[in-house]
Scaffold this active site. Structure first.
Site, PDB file in Angstrom:
ATOM      1  N   GLU A  74       7.879  -7.396 -17.493  1.00  0.00           N
ATOM      2  CA  GLU A  74       9.197  -8.026 -17.412  1.00  0.00           C
ATOM      3  C   GLU A  74       9.092  -9.545 -17.540  1.00  0.00           C
ATOM      4  O   GLU A  74      10.092 -10.211 -17.812  1.00  0.00           O
ATOM      5  CB  GLU A  74       9.891  -7.652 -16.105  1.00  0.00           C
ATOM      6  CG  GLU A  74      10.363  -6.216 -16.032  1.00  0.00           C
ATOM      7  CD  GLU A  74      11.558  -5.937 -16.948  1.00  0.00           C
ATOM      8  OE1 GLU A  74      12.317  -6.877 -17.249  1.00  0.00           O
ATOM      9  OE2 GLU A  74      11.727  -4.774 -17.350  1.00  0.00           O
ATOM     10  N   TYR A 125      13.664 -10.921 -11.068  1.00  0.00           N
ATOM     11  CA  TYR A 125      12.357 -10.302 -10.826  1.00  0.00           C
ATOM     12  C   TYR A 125      11.315 -10.842 -11.793  1.00  0.00           C
ATOM     13  O   TYR A 125      10.210 -11.238 -11.394  1.00  0.00           O
ATOM     14  CB  TYR A 125      12.469  -8.784 -10.964  1.00  0.00           C
ATOM     15  CG  TYR A 125      11.143  -8.072 -10.986  1.00  0.00           C
ATOM     16  CD1 TYR A 125      10.400  -7.902  -9.821  1.00  0.00           C
ATOM     17  CD2 TYR A 125      10.606  -7.574 -12.175  1.00  0.00           C
ATOM     18  CE1 TYR A 125       9.168  -7.262  -9.839  1.00  0.00           C
ATOM     19  CE2 TYR A 125       9.387  -6.930 -12.206  1.00  0.00           C
ATOM     20  CZ  TYR A 125       8.665  -6.780 -11.036  1.00  0.00           C
ATOM     21  OH  TYR A 125       7.450  -6.146 -11.069  1.00  0.00           O
ATOM     22  N   SER A 163      10.558  -4.961  -6.271  1.00  0.00           N
ATOM     23  CA  SER A 163      10.155  -4.669  -7.645  1.00  0.00           C
ATOM     24  C   SER A 163      11.214  -3.987  -8.507  1.00  0.00           C
ATOM     25  O   SER A 163      10.919  -3.599  -9.627  1.00  0.00           O
ATOM     26  CB  SER A 163       8.893  -3.793  -7.630  1.00  0.00           C
ATOM     27  OG  SER A 163       9.137  -2.591  -6.934  1.00  0.00           O
ATOM     28  N   ILE A 195       0.816  -1.220   0.000  1.00  0.00           N
ATOM     29  CA  ILE A 195       0.000   0.000   0.000  1.00  0.00           C
ATOM     30  C   ILE A 195       0.846   1.264   0.000  1.00  0.00           C
ATOM     31  O   ILE A 195       0.399   2.322  -0.460  1.00  0.00           O
ATOM     32  CB  ILE A 195      -0.974  -0.005   1.204  1.00  0.00           C
ATOM     33  CG1 ILE A 195      -2.042   1.100   1.040  1.00  0.00           C
ATOM     34  CG2 ILE A 195      -0.224   0.139   2.534  1.00  0.00           C
ATOM     35  CD1 ILE A 195      -3.158   1.035   2.067  1.00  0.00           C
ATOM     36  N   PRO A 207      22.835  -7.613 -16.270  1.00  0.00           N
ATOM     37  CA  PRO A 207      23.540  -8.760 -16.848  1.00  0.00           C
ATOM     38  C   PRO A 207      22.843  -9.324 -18.082  1.00  0.00           C
ATOM     39  O   PRO A 207      23.491  -9.846 -18.984  1.00  0.00           O
ATOM     40  CB  PRO A 207      23.549  -9.779 -15.696  1.00  0.00           C
ATOM     41  CG  PRO A 207      23.483  -8.934 -14.460  1.00  0.00           C
ATOM     42  CD  PRO A 207      22.598  -7.784 -14.827  1.00  0.00           C
ATOM     43  N   SER A 249       3.794  -8.296 -14.435  1.00  0.00           N
ATOM     44  CA  SER A 249       4.700  -7.293 -14.999  1.00  0.00           C
ATOM     45  C   SER A 249       5.068  -7.655 -16.426  1.00  0.00           C
ATOM     46  O   SER A 249       5.206  -8.840 -16.771  1.00  0.00           O
ATOM     47  CB  SER A 249       5.973  -7.209 -14.147  1.00  0.00           C
ATOM     48  OG  SER A 249       6.987  -6.471 -14.813  1.00  0.00           O
TER      49      SER A 249
END
Length: 364
Positions: A133, A154, A90, A10, A284, A131
């Site tokens: 990602e 992640y 994140s 939150i 990387p 995400s």
């Protein structure tokens, strides 16, 4: 009767905007915050309600996604109608430095919440913050049907959380839905994220407080949108008749170089005079090109982004100017007045938030 929502994360960018949105819809909102020796609530200080106040609608609870023990009791006693699971480690670049921690909190944290809901026996709707990602090196544009190929700890942790959400939906018939959100930014974005790092530096360079900005890959292309619009999408996902998964994004991609050009030129500066490359900020394994195909969200959620790339950058630069005491050009305020309702206007969502953060409302 008001709905009750529980939000993990939150105090983050999305969590704070989602809280404002839900309070505006007359929800009772409960949020999970980490216990710490210092206050880490600056994004919600402006809407904080004293625990002794009567009829308060915002409640904060201490919790940690790395442990499951308190969640079942909390969820059982609270009986939320909706759970928005936004909490995570994140930062993509940081996830390479702390991969085990990222997997534990960002991946297993999702399972801990889902299992707590199942063990509590309650019926509620669960939103998992996915995400872009997760797509990593997948060919753009990316939609709900695009195979995942994450290129970071992640992204891999988010893929695990995504499939656990699907698994609990199919195995236990829970209303558990994924929002696969492409990059979404705002004045509340963390200062180590590249967009906010840029707009904060622009404001500081403009006022003589900073001389150089150090960045990594300038050629990465991202689909950048405006965070308050994306929390509206989260809410819409949980209002559907059946749980499903949705991509949210603008359908436009720009490079980091484009972002620099737009941000610096807004204040009549040339970014080439101030920006230097630093290999420490390279990943990387890079993700070169993320571009959303959000046609399903347009069709089924009736969700359409209103803020364009240039407008996003100007909102953020104006906010960072105001944050250091400089009167902004005012374009950001005008954009919000034109495109948003009462729940998200400059005075309440930008100025008031900055003032509360500066005064540490929870620490007074």
């Amino acid at each position: 009767m008001s709905k009750r929502a529980l939000i993990t994360g939150i105090t983050g960018q999305d969590g704070s905007y989602l809280t404002e949105l839900l309070l505006g819809k007359d929800y009772e909102v409960h949020g999970i915050i980490r216990r710490a020796s210092t206050f880490n609530t600056e994004r919600i200080d402006h809407i904080y309600e004293d625990p002794q106040a009567n009829n308060r609608r915002l409640h904060l609870h201490h919790g940690d996604l790395s442990t499951a023990e308190q969640f079942t009791n909390l969820i059982y006693n609270m009986q939320p109608d909706e759970i928005y699971h936004l909490g995570a480690q994140s930062h993509v670049r940081v996830s390479f430095d702390v991969p085990e921690f990222t997997g534990d909190v960002t991946g297993l944290g999702t399972t801990r919440i889902l299992e707590a809901v199942r063990n509590s026996g309650i019926t509620c709707r669960f939103y998992q913050a996915g995400s872009s990602e997760m797509f990593g090196s997948a060919t753009p544009p990316q939609s709900e049907l695009t195979p995942f190929h994450p290129r970071s700890p992640y992204g891999a942790a988010k893929v695990y959380g995504h499939w656990m959400t699907v698994n609990y939906r199919e195995a236990y018939r829970m209303f558990s839905a994924n929002g696969i959100l492409f990059n979404h930014e705002s004045p509340r974005r963390g200062e180590t994220f590249v967009t906010r790092k840029i707009t904060r530096a622009v404001a500081r360079i403009f006022t003589g407080k900073q001389s150089k900005l150090y960045l990594g890959n300038l050629d990465a292309r991202r689909d950048w949108g405006y965070a308050p619009e994306y929390v509206e999408g989260m809410w819409r996902i949980l209002q559907q008749e059946a749980a499903s998964d949705y991509v949210l994004g603008t359908g436009e991609a720009h490079t980091v170089r484009d972002f620099l050009e737009e941000a610096f030129s807004y204040l009549d500066l040339d970014w080439r005079e101030y920006v230097e490359l630093d290999p420490r900020y390279l990943r990387p394994a890079e993700v070169e090109y993320l571009l959303a195909d959000a046609s399903r969200a347009h069709r089924e959620l009736e969700w359409e982004p209103r803020i364009k790339f240039r407008e996003l950058v100007r909102i953020m630069v104006d906010a960072d100017l105001e944050a250091i005491g400089i009167t902004p050009k005012g374009v950001g305020r005008a954009i919000l007045e034109e495109k948003f309702g009462e729940w998200h206007q400059w005075a309440g969502s930008v100025s008031k938030c900055l003032e509360a953060a500066a005064g540490s409302a929870l620490g007074d």
